[in-house]
Design a protein around this motif. Sequence first.
Motif, PDB file in Angstrom:
ATOM      1  N   ILE A 114       0.816  -1.212   0.000  1.00  0.00           N
ATOM      2  CA  ILE A 114       0.000   0.000   0.000  1.00  0.00           C
ATOM      3  C   ILE A 114       0.855   1.270   0.000  1.00  0.00           C
ATOM      4  N   PHE A 149       1.363   6.944  -0.402  1.00  0.00           N
ATOM      5  CA  PHE A 149       0.453   5.807  -0.363  1.00  0.00           C
ATOM      6  C   PHE A 149      -0.335   5.676  -1.670  1.00  0.00           C
ATOM      7  N   LYS A 150      -0.891   4.502  -1.861  1.00  0.00           N
ATOM      8  CA  LYS A 150      -1.740   4.245  -3.024  1.00  0.00           C
ATOM      9  C   LYS A 150      -3.205   4.541  -2.725  1.00  0.00           C
ATOM     10  N   GLN A 151      -3.464   5.183  -1.625  1.00  0.00           N
ATOM     11  CA  GLN A 151      -4.833   5.526  -1.232  1.00  0.00           C
ATOM     12  C   GLN A 151      -4.811   6.820  -0.433  1.00  0.00           C
ATOM     13  N   ASP A 152      -5.985   7.321  -0.127  1.00  0.00           N
ATOM     14  CA  ASP A 152      -6.140   8.503   0.716  1.00  0.00           C
ATOM     15  C   ASP A 152      -5.574   8.190   2.111  1.00  0.00           C
ATOM     16  N   ASN A 188      -3.482  14.336  -0.653  1.00  0.00           N
ATOM     17  CA  ASN A 188      -4.350  13.226  -0.273  1.00  0.00           C
ATOM     18  C   ASN A 188      -3.615  11.929  -0.027  1.00  0.00           C
ATOM     19  N   ASP A 189      -2.418  11.790  -0.614  1.00  0.00           N
ATOM     20  CA  ASP A 189      -1.781  10.478  -0.607  1.00  0.00           C
ATOM     21  C   ASP A 189      -0.430  10.423   0.100  1.00  0.00           C
TER      22      ASP A 189
END
Length: 394
Positions: free
Chosen positions: A325, A340-343, A363-364
């Motif tokens: 992640i 990161f690969k997400q919020d 955001n990431d």
Amino acid sequence: MNEYKRGEEAFLKAYGRYDIVLEKGDGVYLYDIHGNKYLDFYSGIGVNSFGHGYYPYVEVLKKQLETLMHVSNYFYTPTSIEAAEAVKKATQLDAVFFCNSGAEATEGALKLARKYYYMKNGKADSEMISFDHSFHGRTTGSVRLTGNSHYQEAFGPLMTGIQYATLNDIESVKKLINEKTSAIIVEPIQGEGGVNPCEQSFLKELRRLCDEYDICLILDEVQCGMGRTGTIMTYFQYGILPDIVCLAKGLGAGVPVGAFVANKKYAQAMQPGDHGSTYGGNPFVCTAVQSVFELIEKENILQHVQEISQYLIEQLDDIVEEFDIVEARRGLGLMQGLVFKQDVKPIVKRLLADGVIVVTAGNDVLRMLPPFIIELQHVDEYIKKLRNILNDLK
């Protein structure tokens, strides 16, 4: 009514605040009004270099409060002179203007570069180059230099003549330079923009271009300066000097103070009446500035930052290797980001619930700006809690 709700009713909604009311601090820890303990890996957005309640720093400020707090800038004071000399020595530049914040430092640097251009060309039509994803403040001038339309769109019309290049893409800069270009402003490490460091070759080439075309190179070290990356100014790691540097945050280690500092070429453009600040550089904040420099040297803070940041970097690199992640680690010294690969907002909230304060950069990116006084056990505490959360997300 609880304290958080009282605050919500009393303040403008300029911040998305967490439902926590902090009451006191001790070293690298903060405590809320209910006695809950938080490891501070945020240090007030990189402000509290010595953590909280650092005795040598606090004692100096107490003594100054009993002596002199404010007199106006129509007079010098011993503390203001000593603080300015300390800033000159640290930056290797020639003249200082003290203000109250990073945004004010940016505004002053902007005006100084434009004044030099005006004196050279006899007209006020200068343009400037900034960078996508940069952040230089939220006043109307500094927000125009900030390369993010989100911060600008509701506040137009804004200052004209600003163009945005791409960080670490020197060709994108060359395409924008023209006879009206008065300055290029860049953060050696973009903070809000994702903890993105300038490449060595890129920043050196910016310096060369500015020399070639007589353009002012402004370095915004509001967040990355004052020892955060292991040298007193980050630009020393690049082997260059700016024409103007903007400072704040760690400059006062908690006391609100900023500064812009210029070399002789640009400093001579400033004349009485061109700029001012009622509170800027008063005896109290200058005592804080002087004390910060003295403590950094006396306590071997830079060496400690270099050593502890290396350990932190190793642990963060292990996190990158261990969890799919997490895409990458970016940063220098004690200014680090995990991509990161997400919020990452849910991760920030989970860490807060587990007693760790960190912040995002976009955001990431999970952004870490711990106090300079952290030790190995504090890094271990942080990494353990972060790893536990990431294991839950697998």
